[in-house]
Motif scaffolding. Sequence first.
Motif, PDB file in Angstrom:
ATOM      1  N   ALA A   1       0.916  -1.404  -0.553  1.00 44.55           N
ATOM      2  CA  ALA A   1      -0.052  -0.023   0.129  1.00 44.55           C
ATOM      3  C   ALA A   1       0.765   1.297   0.007  1.00 44.55           C
ATOM      4  O   ALA A   1       0.680   2.310  -0.537  1.00 44.55           O
TER       5      ALA A   1
ATOM      6  N   ALA B   1       2.697   1.708  -3.730  1.00 45.15           N
ATOM      7  CA  ALA B   1       1.514   2.214  -4.524  1.00 45.15           C
ATOM      8  C   ALA B   1       1.642   3.319  -4.316  1.00 45.15           C
ATOM      9  O   ALA B   1       0.510   4.492  -5.765  1.00 45.15           O
TER      10      ALA B   1
ATOM     11  N   PRO C   1      -5.649   6.995  -4.335  1.00 42.39           N
ATOM     12  CA  PRO C   1      -5.634   5.985  -4.191  1.00 42.39           C
ATOM     13  C   PRO C   1      -5.959   5.182  -5.084  1.00 42.39           C
ATOM     14  O   PRO C   1      -6.476   3.698  -5.673  1.00 42.39           O
ATOM     15  N   THR C   2      -6.971   5.980  -5.963  1.00 37.56           N
ATOM     16  CA  THR C   2      -7.570   5.444  -6.955  1.00 37.56           C
ATOM     17  C   THR C   2      -6.141   5.362  -8.208  1.00 37.56           C
ATOM     18  O   THR C   2      -6.314   3.563  -8.731  1.00 37.56           O
TER      19      THR C   2
ATOM     20  N   VAL D   1      -4.559   1.535  -7.093  1.00 36.01           N
ATOM     21  CA  VAL D   1      -5.469   0.926  -7.544  1.00 36.01           C
ATOM     22  C   VAL D   1      -4.968   0.092  -8.778  1.00 36.01           C
ATOM     23  O   VAL D   1      -4.689  -1.409  -8.697  1.00 36.01           O
TER      24      VAL D   1
ATOM     25  N   ILE E   1      -2.032  -1.219  -8.908  1.00 35.52           N
ATOM     26  CA  ILE E   1      -1.209  -2.014  -8.327  1.00 35.52           C
ATOM     27  C   ILE E   1      -2.021  -3.875  -9.827  1.00 35.52           C
ATOM     28  O   ILE E   1      -1.486  -4.600 -10.020  1.00 35.52           O
ATOM     29  N   ALA E   2      -3.113  -3.234  -9.968  1.00 37.07           N
ATOM     30  CA  ALA E   2      -4.313  -4.080 -10.620  1.00 37.07           C
ATOM     31  C   ALA E   2      -2.523  -4.655 -11.793  1.00 37.07           C
ATOM     32  O   ALA E   2      -3.517  -5.967 -12.701  1.00 37.07           O
TER      33      ALA E   2
ATOM     34  N   SER F   1      -3.218  -7.581  -2.235  1.00 26.56           N
ATOM     35  CA  SER F   1      -3.335  -6.967  -3.347  1.00 26.56           C
ATOM     36  C   SER F   1      -4.649  -6.159  -2.871  1.00 26.56           C
ATOM     37  O   SER F   1      -5.008  -5.358  -2.094  1.00 26.56           O
ATOM     38  N   LEU F   2      -5.851  -7.169  -2.317  1.00 25.10           N
ATOM     39  CA  LEU F   2      -6.818  -6.859  -2.012  1.00 25.10           C
ATOM     40  C   LEU F   2      -6.752  -6.031  -0.013  1.00 25.10           C
ATOM     41  O   LEU F   2      -7.220  -4.928  -0.241  1.00 25.10           O
TER      42      LEU F   2
ATOM     43  N   ILE G   1      -5.546  -2.250  -1.103  1.00 25.51           N
ATOM     44  CA  ILE G   1      -6.483  -1.479  -1.009  1.00 25.51           C
ATOM     45  C   ILE G   1      -6.970  -1.099  -0.043  1.00 25.51           C
ATOM     46  O   ILE G   1      -7.707   0.432   0.230  1.00 25.51           O
TER      47      ILE G   1
ATOM     48  N   LEU H   1      -5.203   1.562   1.678  1.00 22.34           N
ATOM     49  CA  LEU H   1      -4.715   2.766   0.652  1.00 22.34           C
ATOM     50  C   LEU H   1      -6.366   3.679   1.311  1.00 22.34           C
ATOM     51  O   LEU H   1      -5.760   4.678   1.177  1.00 22.34           O
ATOM     52  N   TYR H   2      -7.320   2.833   1.628  1.00 18.74           N
ATOM     53  CA  TYR H   2      -8.363   4.199   1.124  1.00 18.74           C
ATOM     54  C   TYR H   2      -9.218   3.760   2.953  1.00 18.74           C
ATOM     55  O   TYR H   2     -10.136   4.974   3.391  1.00 18.74           O
TER      56      TYR H   2
END
Length: 438
Positions: A114, A117, A135-136, A139, A142-143, A358-359, A362, A365-366
């Motif tokens: 996180a 990223a 943050p978007t 993400v 990361i993807a 990753s999830l 994320i 991150l938020y």
Amino acid sequence: MPPQESSTLMASPPAKSVYAKYLAALGPGFLFAGAAIGTSHVVQSTRAGAEYGIGLLGFILLAVLLKYPSFFFGPFYVSVTGKSLVEGYRQTFGKSVVALFALVQIPVTAIIIAAIAITTAGLAGSIVPLTLSPPTVAVILIALCCALTFVGGYKLLDWVNKVFIVILSVTTVFAAMAAVPLVDWTLYPATAVSPLFSTATFITLVAVLGLMPSDITLAIMNSLWSEARNKNQGMRSDTAAEKIDFNIGYIGAAVLAACFVIMGAGVMHSQGITPADGAVGFASQVISLYTNTLGEWSGVVVGISAFTVMLTTLLTVLDGFPRMITASYYTFTREAEAEETRTLEGGRAFLVCMVGLSLLAIVILYTLMGSFRLFMDFVMVVAFLISPILATLNHLTANGPTVPLALRPSRLINAWSWLAIATLTLLSLGYIYVRFIY
């Protein structure tokens, strides 16, 4: 992989020229550099230069030197046993240690992903105007990195990383050279934010050195990359070749850490500018300072350098961390299968680990990125506090029953390793005392 390939891997490599042998071994060391040269360099090293000038540079380089054996035991262990440190932990200490290691690493690695990223996203927004929130963007990055590492595996990761390493090395050195004339080369400048012998400086040092040049967990990832390289080539590199590959990456990480300290000291400390707390604000601040101080060209160079550093790190950790957790999982489910014959990347377990980490990153991150500086200091301190434990595990594994007596590390490297363990332990205890008892 057919059974006969395992014997090929366990055998000595066929005769080849010295240069060809060493060239074939190159790869994991570059991945080490790609993973190490990340937030610790772009954020913490630059901030150390901004707040202390070059006052902490000697400590940073000393930490890199001190930790060398703990990191080197990763590729060393693969060169003499053909197995990664994860398997070494299992055979030396048992499955319970592997399980505890994996359980501790899952939240820590998600936090690191996180942090990397969001820093990468901040740098991207500083170079190219973006309408999406940081943050978007993080993400999306990361993807993309997950897709690349999952589809391409070690071979593609190795190739992409080498290209990025060349770009980041050239641009970072140029940026640091541009900042050199602006640096106050006083050993410990009076303008530092706190005196050398003070609680504040000690706490800052622990935070900076926690991931310098990286978390010692990277030794385990390096051993897994060495194992993947061996499988990809169908033969095992010897210790001398592994050492050259590792040294290139390790020395490169140290040099670039110094470059980022110099950059912070030259363009921020010299002007008395306080670093911004947020990842986006800090990234924009550094790039704009270069642009204003040295011209538009320097801002472009610094932007490309920092972004390439962080993107490379994000790419490598999104392969390395899932690879590490997957290998830990396999020690419980596929013990009978020779570790060298496994294909970690591309499998269902690897995909689950990658998506899961990753999830979790994320979510962080938020929810937990309100104060980026406080968050990063926490990550650095945790990494520092567990460093003595991982360094001890690496040392005992490299000198354990799975390594033939004649092939074990030399007395010099072992003494060096014990010195590092003792120093890291004392500093960790000192931090706990100063932070929670004093």
